[in-house]
Structure formats: C-alpha cells, structure tokens
Motif scaffolding. Structure first.
Motif, PDB file in Angstrom:
ATOM      1  N   GLU A   1       8.896  -4.020  -6.851  1.00  0.00           N
ATOM      2  CA  GLU A   1       9.257  -3.058  -7.895  1.00  0.00           C
ATOM      3  C   GLU A   1       9.567  -1.431  -7.565  1.00  0.00           C
ATOM      4  OE1 GLU A   1       7.291  -3.941 -11.257  1.00  0.00           O
ATOM      5  OE2 GLU A   1       7.632  -6.049 -11.299  1.00  0.00           O
ATOM      6  N   LYS A   2       8.338  -0.592  -6.558  1.00  0.00           N
ATOM      7  CA  LYS A   2       8.080   0.224  -6.363  1.00  0.00           C
ATOM      8  C   LYS A   2       8.799   0.590  -5.421  1.00  0.00           C
ATOM      9  CE  LYS A   2       5.176   4.449  -6.950  1.00  0.00           C
ATOM     10  NZ  LYS A   2       3.602   4.186  -5.789  1.00  0.00           N
ATOM     11  N   ARG A   3       9.514   1.413  -4.556  1.00  0.00           N
ATOM     12  CA  ARG A   3       9.406   2.008  -3.376  1.00  0.00           C
ATOM     13  C   ARG A   3       8.367   2.248  -2.442  1.00  0.00           C
ATOM     14  NH1 ARG A   3      14.710   5.021  -0.715  1.00  0.00           N
ATOM     15  NH2 ARG A   3      14.098   4.772   1.392  1.00  0.00           N
ATOM     16  N   TRP A   4       8.457   1.712  -1.240  1.00  0.00           N
ATOM     17  CA  TRP A   4       7.103   0.912  -0.230  1.00  0.00           C
ATOM     18  C   TRP A   4       7.879   2.402   0.927  1.00  0.00           C
ATOM     19  CZ3 TRP A   4       7.520   0.435   5.089  1.00  0.00           C
ATOM     20  CH2 TRP A   4       7.035   0.583   5.772  1.00  0.00           C
ATOM     21  N   GLY A   5       5.659   2.566   0.520  1.00  0.00           N
ATOM     22  CA  GLY A   5       5.750   4.117   1.633  1.00  0.00           C
ATOM     23  C   GLY A   5       4.556   3.616   2.385  1.00  0.00           C
ATOM     24  N   ARG A   6       4.788   3.726   3.378  1.00  0.00           N
ATOM     25  CA  ARG A   6       3.580   2.909   4.863  1.00  0.00           C
ATOM     26  C   ARG A   6       2.460   4.139   4.538  1.00  0.00           C
ATOM     27  NH1 ARG A   6       0.277   1.156   7.047  1.00  0.00           N
ATOM     28  NH2 ARG A   6      -0.315   1.176   9.530  1.00  0.00           N
ATOM     29  N   TYR A   7       2.258   4.843   3.481  1.00  0.00           N
ATOM     30  CA  TYR A   7       1.009   5.098   3.796  1.00  0.00           C
ATOM     31  C   TYR A   7       0.408   5.583   2.235  1.00  0.00           C
ATOM     32  CZ  TYR A   7       1.382   5.749   9.074  1.00  0.00           C
ATOM     33  OH  TYR A   7       1.785   5.725  10.272  1.00  0.00           O
ATOM     34  N   GLN A   8       1.109   5.155   1.433  1.00  0.00           N
ATOM     35  CA  GLN A   8       0.989   5.198   0.165  1.00  0.00           C
ATOM     36  C   GLN A   8      -0.958   3.682  -0.182  1.00  0.00           C
ATOM     37  OE1 GLN A   8       3.596   3.828  -2.279  1.00  0.00           O
ATOM     38  NE2 GLN A   8       5.019   5.281  -1.469  1.00  0.00           N
ATOM     39  N   ASP A   9      -1.330   4.953  -0.780  1.00  0.00           N
ATOM     40  CA  ASP A   9      -3.437   3.951  -1.163  1.00  0.00           C
ATOM     41  C   ASP A   9      -2.803   3.161  -2.857  1.00  0.00           C
ATOM     42  OD1 ASP A   9      -4.944   2.871  -1.442  1.00  0.00           O
ATOM     43  OD2 ASP A   9      -6.590   4.941  -1.815  1.00  0.00           O
ATOM     44  N   VAL A  10      -1.960   2.203  -2.501  1.00  0.00           N
ATOM     45  CA  VAL A  10      -1.371   1.461  -3.778  1.00  0.00           C
ATOM     46  C   VAL A  10      -3.073   1.069  -4.187  1.00  0.00           C
ATOM     47  CG1 VAL A  10      -0.478  -0.346  -4.374  1.00  0.00           C
ATOM     48  CG2 VAL A  10       0.745   1.288  -3.195  1.00  0.00           C
TER      49      VAL A  10
ATOM     50  N   HIS B   1       1.575  13.077   8.719  1.00  0.00           N
ATOM     51  CA  HIS B   1       2.099  13.034   8.176  1.00  0.00           C
ATOM     52  C   HIS B   1       1.570  12.436   6.544  1.00  0.00           C
ATOM     53  CE1 HIS B   1      -0.252   9.957  10.327  1.00  0.00           C
ATOM     54  NE2 HIS B   1      -0.448   8.955   9.127  1.00  0.00           N
ATOM     55  N   ASP B   2       3.481  12.316   5.734  1.00  0.00           N
ATOM     56  CA  ASP B   2       2.512  12.322   3.918  1.00  0.00           C
ATOM     57  C   ASP B   2       2.978  10.748   3.570  1.00  0.00           C
ATOM     58  OD1 ASP B   2       5.300  10.652   4.180  1.00  0.00           O
ATOM     59  OD2 ASP B   2       5.921  12.804   3.211  1.00  0.00           O
TER      60      ASP B   2
ATOM     61  N   GLU C   1      -2.435  20.060   1.936  1.00  0.00           N
ATOM     62  CA  GLU C   1      -2.915  19.564   0.920  1.00  0.00           C
ATOM     63  C   GLU C   1      -2.741  18.028   1.451  1.00  0.00           C
ATOM     64  OE1 GLU C   1      -5.053  20.137  -1.175  1.00  0.00           O
ATOM     65  OE2 GLU C   1      -5.325  18.790  -3.212  1.00  0.00           O
ATOM     66  N   THR C   2      -1.504  17.400   1.785  1.00  0.00           N
ATOM     67  CA  THR C   2      -1.422  15.956   2.255  1.00  0.00           C
ATOM     68  C   THR C   2      -2.312  15.820   4.030  1.00  0.00           C
ATOM     69  OG1 THR C   2       1.108  17.353   2.155  1.00  0.00           O
ATOM     70  CG2 THR C   2       0.613  15.535   3.472  1.00  0.00           C
ATOM     71  N   TRP C   3      -2.602  16.921   4.105  1.00  0.00           N
ATOM     72  CA  TRP C   3      -3.829  16.783   5.438  1.00  0.00           C
ATOM     73  C   TRP C   3      -4.690  16.068   5.168  1.00  0.00           C
ATOM     74  CZ3 TRP C   3      -3.385  15.283  10.660  1.00  0.00           C
ATOM     75  CH2 TRP C   3      -4.243  15.582  10.708  1.00  0.00           C
ATOM     76  N   ARG C   4      -5.454  16.703   4.100  1.00  0.00           N
ATOM     77  CA  ARG C   4      -6.332  16.552   3.440  1.00  0.00           C
ATOM     78  C   ARG C   4      -6.442  15.433   3.496  1.00  0.00           C
ATOM     79  NH1 ARG C   4      -9.089  17.721  -0.570  1.00  0.00           N
ATOM     80  NH2 ARG C   4      -7.264  17.940  -1.467  1.00  0.00           N
ATOM     81  N   LYS C   5      -5.293  14.900   2.389  1.00  0.00           N
ATOM     82  CA  LYS C   5      -5.989  14.037   1.492  1.00  0.00           C
ATOM     83  C   LYS C   5      -5.852  12.924   2.347  1.00  0.00           C
ATOM     84  CE  LYS C   5      -3.887  15.006  -2.750  1.00  0.00           C
ATOM     85  NZ  LYS C   5      -2.150  14.672  -3.603  1.00  0.00           N
ATOM     86  N   LEU C   6      -4.703  12.486   3.658  1.00  0.00           N
ATOM     87  CA  LEU C   6      -4.788  11.944   4.348  1.00  0.00           C
ATOM     88  C   LEU C   6      -6.454  11.693   5.246  1.00  0.00           C
ATOM     89  CD1 LEU C   6      -4.178   9.542   6.721  1.00  0.00           C
ATOM     90  CD2 LEU C   6      -2.863  11.656   7.558  1.00  0.00           C
ATOM     91  N   LEU C   7      -6.690  12.833   5.459  1.00  0.00           N
ATOM     92  CA  LEU C   7      -8.263  12.759   6.167  1.00  0.00           C
ATOM     93  C   LEU C   7      -9.107  11.824   4.891  1.00  0.00           C
ATOM     94  CD1 LEU C   7      -9.529  14.908   8.618  1.00  0.00           C
ATOM     95  CD2 LEU C   7      -8.320  13.048   9.094  1.00  0.00           C
ATOM     96  N   ASP C   8      -8.921  11.950   3.958  1.00  0.00           N
ATOM     97  CA  ASP C   8      -9.764  11.742   2.884  1.00  0.00           C
ATOM     98  C   ASP C   8      -9.706  10.358   2.835  1.00  0.00           C
ATOM     99  OD1 ASP C   8     -10.846  14.273   2.431  1.00  0.00           O
ATOM    100  OD2 ASP C   8      -9.927  14.269   0.349  1.00  0.00           O
TER     101      ASP C   8
END
Lengths: 611, 348
Positions: free
Chosen positions: A429-438, A465-466, A476-483
């Motif tokens: 239903e929602k658009r897929w994104g490769r690095y989303q933490d669904v 990458h976002d 912020e994007t970088w920090r969130k990815l590492l977390d």
C-alpha cells in the motif's frame, strides 16, 4: 614439538598390565613423501575398529622435504583433543630423529628404519627397527612409487605391534584409493609384508595395544572444510568465489567436488550454482557481494591474509546491507605467519572489519557437525539480516579428520529474508523504499536485479543515502542510518546460534570458550574435578552475544575466557559488552600454533586459581 | 507510458513504447562541459534507439567522476556503485543473479588503469556480458587534478609538474587481454559514441569502450591528448559506423566492397563503412598493429577496433539453468532429504 613434565597424576608407566586404547601415536616423516596416506590409513582403521580416535597433521608450509608430524590419539574415553604425551613414536625422518627420540614418553615405544644407525642411549623405552628398504625392494613396486609405499611399512609394523585389524586397514585403503584395485593391492601388499615380517622377527616387549570397541558405529570421519562445503550446499549456495589460501582451499575444492553431485538438474544437466576462482581475495568477496546483492546465496572462503584484503568490501557490504557469507579458516598470523598452524586470531579484526563504525556478525563452529550446520544456517542469517556473516573456523577444525555424528538434514526451511518480488510490490500500500525500517527491527526490505516491477530498481552505494536509497550528505540522515544499523545488530541477537552451556553442581568458577578448543576443554574440566575444581562451561557460538551470555557472565566468581591467540581477543569483546563484569572475566589466551591440550588448559586455570 | 495524451500530440516512443524520458537519470552534478555528460546522453539515446528495457540493465561503477555518472541515466535500472577499481568483481557476481540481464559499467582511467587494472584485465579474460565504458580524461578529477596512468608523458598539470611516465593505453590493454569487443571513441564525436554503445549492448561478452572524455576543469589545455581541441584535430576514424537493431531491416545500402557488416550475438548488425582503407575488425593482429601505429603517429584512432563474436560468455561457460538463478525455489537449491544418507555414505 616439545614436551614438559606432566602436571596431572596419571597412572605410572611402570605397571605391568597392558594399556589398551589409551595412548598417542606420533609419526615423524618428511612432507611430500606420501606419509599422509599411511597416517590416514591407521587413523581410519582404528576408527573402523570402533575405537574413538583423532588425528592431527602438524605440517610445514612446504611441498616437499621438510619435517612433518602426524599424531593420532586413541582414547577409550572418547577424548579427541591433542595430548602432549607421545607413547608411540615412529621416526622415519633422520633429520628429526634425535628430537623425536627425546620426545617419547617413558615406557613408550620408538620405531625406526634399520638404516638409521644411531646408538640409542635411552633405556626407559622400547625400541624396534624395521627393514624398510628391504621390504620396499621386495614389494617389486615401480621405482617411482617406492618412496611413497615405504611409509606403508610402518603401517604394517604398527598393525602387528598394536594388534590393528588388517581387514580394517584394507577398508581404509579401499576408501582412500576410491576402490581402485591397483594402488590398493600395491599398498596393502607392503602393509601385509611388513606385518608378517614383524610377526616373525619382533618380540613385543611394550604394553600398548588396541582392541575393538563399539564407540564409532554410528559415526563418520570428516574434516571441517568438507563439512562446511556440504552445509553450504544444503543451504542452497548458488555462488562461491574464492582464491587459494591454506587452510581454506579445501573448502572451495569440496564445493567443486560435491556441487555437481548434488546440485545439477538431472533432467536438463544445468547447474544451480557457480564456483569461480577469482584473481585475489578482494575480487572474490567483490564477486560474492555482487551475487548476494542480486539475490543469490553467496559465499567466499579464506584465511587471515585474505580476510585483510577483503576489508574494504566487507565495509561496503555492511553499509549497503548486502547478504554474503565469509568463511575464515583461521591460521597463525599476522602476515603470512605460520600458514599451516592453527589459531583463533581473527576475532577482533573480523568484528571491527571496515572503517567507520562497523559491527560484524560472527558464527563460531566447534566441530565438524557445527561446520555443516553453520554452513547452511549462515545463509539464512545473512539474508535475514542483510549483512555479511563471518564463520570463523580454524586449521585444526578445517583440515584435520574428526570423528563425528553423521550430518543431519537442515531442520528448518530456508529463510530468504525480507525480499520483495513483483507480486509483493503490487500488493504494497505504501511506496517501497530500500532502507525504510518498516518493522522497527532495523532490517529494511530489498529487491534484487531481474525484478521487472517499475518501482523495484534502486541504486546501491557506499556513499551516504536516505531511506529511499538516494544520495544524501544530510547529517541527520547519516546519523539515523548508523543508528538503524546498530539496532539491526541488536536484532541479530535473536537470529544467531545460542551458546551451549554445561553446568556442574556447585561450581563458582566458569569457562567461556569457542571453536575448536572444545574437546580440550571438555577433557580439562574432567581433570579439574580430580584436582578439586568444579567448572561450568559456556561455549560461544556467535557474536553478538545473546541473552544466555548476558545471564551467564553474572553468575560466577571467576570466568576464564580461553582462546588460541595472544591478546585475549574474545575476552576483550566480552569486557566491552559487559563492562561491569570485567573484574571477573579473566583471559587465558595461549597460542603456539598447535591445538590446545587439556593439560595445558588445566595448568593455566590452576595457576590463575592459585593467584 | 505516456504514448498519447488527451490534448497533446503523440509523444515520441520507441518500439517498446518508452519515451526518452524513461531512460533518463538524475541531473548531472559534474562540471559543465564535462565529456562524461555527453557520454551519459549518448547512453540514453542508444538505449532508447535499441528499445532497451531499462529493467533488463544493471549499472555498475567504481569511484571517481566517471563513476558518479550511472545516476545520470537509466533511473529505471538497478545499479551498484562499488569500490574504487573493484567494480568488475561486483559486476561478475551480480550478473550471475539473473543471466538475462545486461551489465552496463562506467569507469574512469584512474578507476580502470591504476587501482583497477587487475580486476579490469580479469573481467576481460572472463568475457562477462558487460559494456565497460572507460571515460578517459588522463586526470583524477574528484581529487582535483592528479596525473592518471593514461596521462601522456610530458603532460604538465597545475601543482603536479610534468608527468615522467609512459601512458597506459586502455584499448591496447583490452586487446592484449583478449577482450572480445574493443572500441575507442571521443566524447566530442557523439554519433560515433552512440553507435558504438548500441553495438556494445548487443555484444554477448565484454565490450570495452575507451572514450576520450576531456576534463574541462583539470586537463583541457589545447595541447593535452585528452582535450577537446587535441581530440578534434587528431581523431582519425577507422570507419563510419551504423548499428541496426535485430527487429529493423537494413535500410542503408552500401555498394560492394564499401562496407563491412558484423552480425551480433542477438541478430543485430553493425555496418562499418570504410573510410579510405578497408579495415577488418575481426583480425586481432591487425587491430594490435593499427593501435601501435596510431600511438607512434600520435593520432586518436577511433571506431570498432576489434570484435570476436565466437568466444563463449561467462554464463555459457558455467552451464547454469534457464531460470535465472535468483528465481530458483528452495526445492531446486536444497538437495533432497534422501540425499543426506548418500552424502554421509561418502564420508569414511
């Protein structure tokens, strides 16, 4: 090899009665002389007699001409670790003759070719000579094979002295030469001639003998590298790239041996696998990561120096979240080190492999059976977590023959992880994104090339990458990815193999270890009971540490972390994970290139206990 | 795809109903006038003209200015931007995932001829199905202007002095390494670049395209061999090149002896119209000779230098299933339960 005074109260060797199925045999030869065939023949024959047995090849990094030793432990009690004591010595190598003579345990046996003329001064051992040259000559073997079959003479003499069943020797040769009559008959002929010669000419004065048992009936003999390859095949390995390196080479070669038997479509004769010898280890892991990224169950196998080369790609795979399995059959390093000796020296390197913040997942098999099990399981974990999985075996486990239980078929269906195909994307239903933490577990969903859904393709990169895989240098994007990657590492605790814990009533001291030291620790714990020290035991099977490890480390006055390296690498990781327990975690790190022995472990623990 | 809108005119589409927009990527972030941008545009045009399904392409690159460019075309294709000089290994593994896919790789002269020389040569040797474009400008752009291994001896660069070494010739390296498709072109000759890319996309094995692509910021002095001016003045084309996709009839008629046709793996045709002399690109020793000759005479020899359509590709060597490996079910990749006993029987 050296020998020191026993620390444990073993039965004195002067007792008159026979010593049955409880001693070690060491054969000293020159490498490249075919002695491996002879040694494996003895090992396998003893195994077929139902006697628990283990064999270790202590060999140089060389093709021909340097000293090599093979030790066989015969143990009615089922202990499979190496021992220091060498009751029976076959000294085929003039270059190490004096050293080998000195290393025979008092009361032991020393057997050597009669053309070595050396006055033996020791009177506390039994000596026998063998007319090796004469028996080889009489065998009428072609001259180019004489050096090889010369080693069959000691097989025959030992069989006579120890009472090894010649039928079992024959079965061992039959297996080794894959039922080819000519070499079997040639070799067995020499064994039989030597056996008969010994029966007529030697007067047995020593007390060592073997006798049939029923302890190996349901077992197989295999090495860890073969087991790892077979495990990978049952795990559905589809792509393996590798580069030759001791002691990992035979893992890839086993893939080449067994994949065509097990994974070629019988109807179309097409392969469901690719094994590719790369130009170096960096290319090997690059290929494996490419294949893992495109949805294949993908692996590579190497040892320390190769692992060093793979580092940049390992970091990329961690960061771009590509599943791949890397077998590291550890040897002694750094650099070339001792390529044919065993160690557990790649623990901290692997854990931190990559630059920036990385945490790598490691599986730690201790046996041939676990090599098989982790062989298939590693793919499930890699695809579930979308990250490199390192399986850390070692030379002792990987290259030596171990008696073990038969391989058991995987007890779980494959876990292909969070992968989306065309129909899955249609349903979203929602658009897929490769690095989303669904799902909130740090593991995103992925698509792979070949997926023809217009929304499937994405661009994978090592740059920032976002959530939708777009280039980003946003802080912020970088920090969130590492977390999120850190969260994923926590999630991994639920998927990696749990430790094995063995307890004794009332123990206040514990041992933590991992990998191939297990047989020596099992034996050491029994010996320590005799010394009045009860120990509980936790054998790690993976990093990150699971809840069971969290609980265990809180429970004891002292916990000895035993491993085969200099710096106590796993001890360091444990201290990092459990900083409040650091005063109780005591490192016992020891490495000399040889597999650990129970005596050594017992002594090291007792020495620490006395402090 | 927007073949027709309610009010507007019929927008132009190719045989598979895609417009040029379907082949585009993100806006470039490279310098204005960079030769690489011109090459990206020709990739888009070539893909559109040969009716390429974007989803059937996988893009690869290493590190450097050139290696950023795969995001500037074919947004509807998968892509992997790997490590510096190590892209070929990534492509080698990835293309086994689904053998029906074509690889399209962009690298640079540093990425290929310095750090990546080993993987470059081995990818060639394995003949994987990959279009390998080297955007060759003789200089490191992303780190601001150091010499690359293809820079000519005597080249002077700001802050670097004079290059004291002989250059590496990428086309020659490819040829010596037994590449099955070797071409050279010049970013300032967009038509030739496009036709070569189209031909390369139809090739069954590896195709190496060494494209001189001037760096307008760090290496565009008129005398430099990787500049627009030098390239324009010194380009000598081996032939005029046209590519005809398999579905189209050959419309262009050439007289006997004036053109040479090469039939590609997929049935398409490359027509090489002779310029002055008759050149046979299937003759490897002749190809080596003309490259050596061009180097001696300091000319930029362009065109399809060598092609061999006989060599089996990497996939053919491995005899893998018709179903892409990454779509095989568990039943096909896990041996049966019954086989376990047989395997245990193989152990001692």
């Amino acid at each position: 090899m050296s020998i020191s005074q026993p620390a444990f109260n073993e039965s004195p060797v002067t007792q008159p009665e026979l010593i049955i199925n409880d001693f070690s045999i060491t054969v000293a030869t020159v490498n490249g002389s075919g002695s491996q065939t002879s040694n494996l023949t003895i090992l396998r024959a003893l195994f077929k007699m139902g006697i628990p047995v283990s064999g270790k090849n202590l060999f140089p990094s060389n093709i021909q001409g340097l000293p090599t030793w093979y030790t066989i432990r015969v143990s009615k009690d089922g202990y499979l670790a190496r021992r220091e004591e060498q009751e029976i010595m076959v000294a085929m190598n003039p270059a190490t003759f004096i050293q080998d003579l000195a290393n025979v345990s008092p009361g032991g046996v020393f057997i050597y070719p009669d053309d070595i003329t050396f006055k033996i001064e020791r009177t506390d051992i039994h000596t026998y000579t063998m007319p090796v040259k004469r028996l080889v000559k009489e065998s009428e073997a072609p001259s180019n094979l004489r050096d090889y079959i010369a080693n069959m003479v000691y097989v025959g003499v030992l069989s006579n002295l120890l009472n090894v069943d010649l039928d079992k020797i024959y079965s061992a040769l039959d297996f080794h030469f894959k039922a080819k009559t000519k070499p079997i008959e040639l070799n067995f002929g020499v064994v039989k001639a030597a056996y008969d010669w010994a029966a007529t000419n030697l007067v047995k004065a020593d007390r060592f003998q073997v006798a049939p048992m029923n302890e190996t009936n349901d077992c197989i003999m295999a090495d860890g590298n073969t087991a790892a390859a077979l495990g990978a095949i049952y795990g559905g390995v589809q792509f393996a790239a590798w580069y030759p390196i001791t002691p990992a080479t035979s893992l890839a070669e086993s893939l080449n041996e067994y994949l065509p038997k097990l994974r070629r479509d019988p109807e179309t004769e097409k392969n469901t696998f690719v094994v590719l010898q790369a130009e170096d280890e960096l290319a090997a892991i690059g290929m494996a990561i490419g294949a893992g990224w495109s949805g294949l169950r993908s692996m590579t196998s190497t040892s320390g120096p190769g692992l060093s080369l793979m580092t940049e790609y390992a970091g990329l795979a961690y960061f771009s979240e590509v599943p791949v399995v890397v077998w590291d059959v550890q040897r002694v390093g750094p650099s070339t080190g001792l390529p044919t000796r065993t160690a557990q020296g790649d623990i901290t390197f692997t854990y931190f492999m990559g630059h920036g913040d990385t945490q790598m997942i490691m599986l730690l098999p201790c046996s041939v059976n676990e090599c098989f099990e982790f062989g298939w399981k590693a793919f499930d974990i890699a695809e579930r977590l979308q990250t490199p999985i390192f399986v850390l075996s070692d030379l002792d486990l990987g290259m030596n023959q171990w008696m073990s239980n038969p391989f058991t078929y995987p007890d779980q269906p494959m876990d292909r992880g969070k992968i989306l195909w065309e129909e899955d994307l249609n349903k979203l239903e929602k658009r897929w994104g490769r690095y989303q933490d669904v799902d909130g577990d740090g593991i995103p969903y992925r698509t792979v090339p070949g997926n023809k859904h217009p929304l499937a393709p994405y661009f994978t990169r090592g740059t920032g990458h976002d959530e939708n895989a777009r280039y980003s240098e946003d802080s912020e994007t970088w920090r969130k990815l590492l977390d999120r990657l850190a969260l994923k590492f926590q999630t991994a605790r639920n998927y990696v193999p749990k430790p094995v814990v063995e307890k004794m009533e009332g123990a206040r001291v514990a041992i933590i270890s991992y990998g191939s030291t297990e047989p020596a620790i099992v034996e050491a714990r029994q010996k320590l009971i005799q010394q009045g020290l009860k120990t509980d035991f936790l054998r790690l099977r993976a990093v990150p540490f699971t809840q069971e490890v969290d609980d265990f480390v809180k429970d004891y006055d002292r916990i000895y972390v035993i491993e085969m390296n200099r710096d106590g690498q796993m001890h360091k990781l444990l201290c990092m994970a459990y900083p409040e327990q650091t005063t109780r975690l005591i490192s016992i790190a020891y490495t000399d290139g040889l597999p650990m022995t129970a005596r050594n472990i017992g002594e090291m623990i007792l020495a620490k206990e006395e402090n | 795809m927007d073949v027709q809108t309610a009010n507007g005119p019929r927008s132009q589409v190719n045989l598979i109903g895609l417009s040029r927009a379907d082949y585009r990527g993100n806006p470039t972030t490279l310098c204005q006038g960079c030769g690489h941008n011109s090459i990206s545009n020709q990739i888009i045009s070539a893909a559109y003209e040969v009716n390429l399904e974007p989803e059937s392409v996988v893009k690869f690159s290493g590190i450097g200015c050139s290696s950023k460019s795969p995001t500037y075309f074919l947004n509807r294709s998968f892509g992997f931007n790997g490590l510096h000089g190590r892209m070929p290994s990534l492509a080698t593994g990835a293309l086994f995932g689904d053998h029906t896919l074509k690889g399209l790789a962009v690298s640079g002269d540093g990425d290929t001829a310095s750090i990546g020389m080993g993987q470059f040569k081995h990818a060639i040797r394995r003949n994987l199905r990959l279009v390998y474009i080297v955007e060759n400008n003789g200089v490191y752009g992303l780190t601001k202007g150091q010499f690359s291994a293809t820079a000519e001896m005597g080249l002077r660069l700001k802050n670097q002095g004079t290059n004291p070494y002989m250059p590496i010739d990428i086309a020659l390296e490819a040829l010596v390494g037994n590449a099955t498709f070797v071409a050279r072109s010049f970013a300032g000759d967009p038509k030739q670049v496009k036709e070569l890319i189209k031909a390369a996309l139809s090739h069954g094995g590896i195709s190496v395209l060494d494209i001189i692509s001037p760096c307008v910021t760090f290496n565009n002095q008129d005398s430099a061999m990787h500049s627009y001016t030098w390239g324009k003045e010194h380009e000598v084309a081996l032939h005029e090149l046209s590519f005809v996709p398999p579905a189209e009839e050959i419309m262009i008629e050439y007289g006997e002896g004036e053109a040479k046709e090469v039939t590609m793996h997929d049935g398409s045709t490359v027509i090489l119209k002779k310029l002055g002399k008759d050149y046979d690109p299937t003759n490897r020793s002749e190809a080596l000779r003309v490259l050596e000759e061009a180097n001696a005479q300091q000319v930029l020899l362009t065109g399809l230098i060598y092609i061999n359509t006989e060599q089996p590709s990497l996939r053919e060597i491995y005899n893998i299933t018709e179903t892409p490996l990454n779509r095989l079910s568990q039943e096909r990749i896990r041996p049966s339960r019954e086989s376990m006993e047989m395997v245990n029987g193989l152990m001692f």
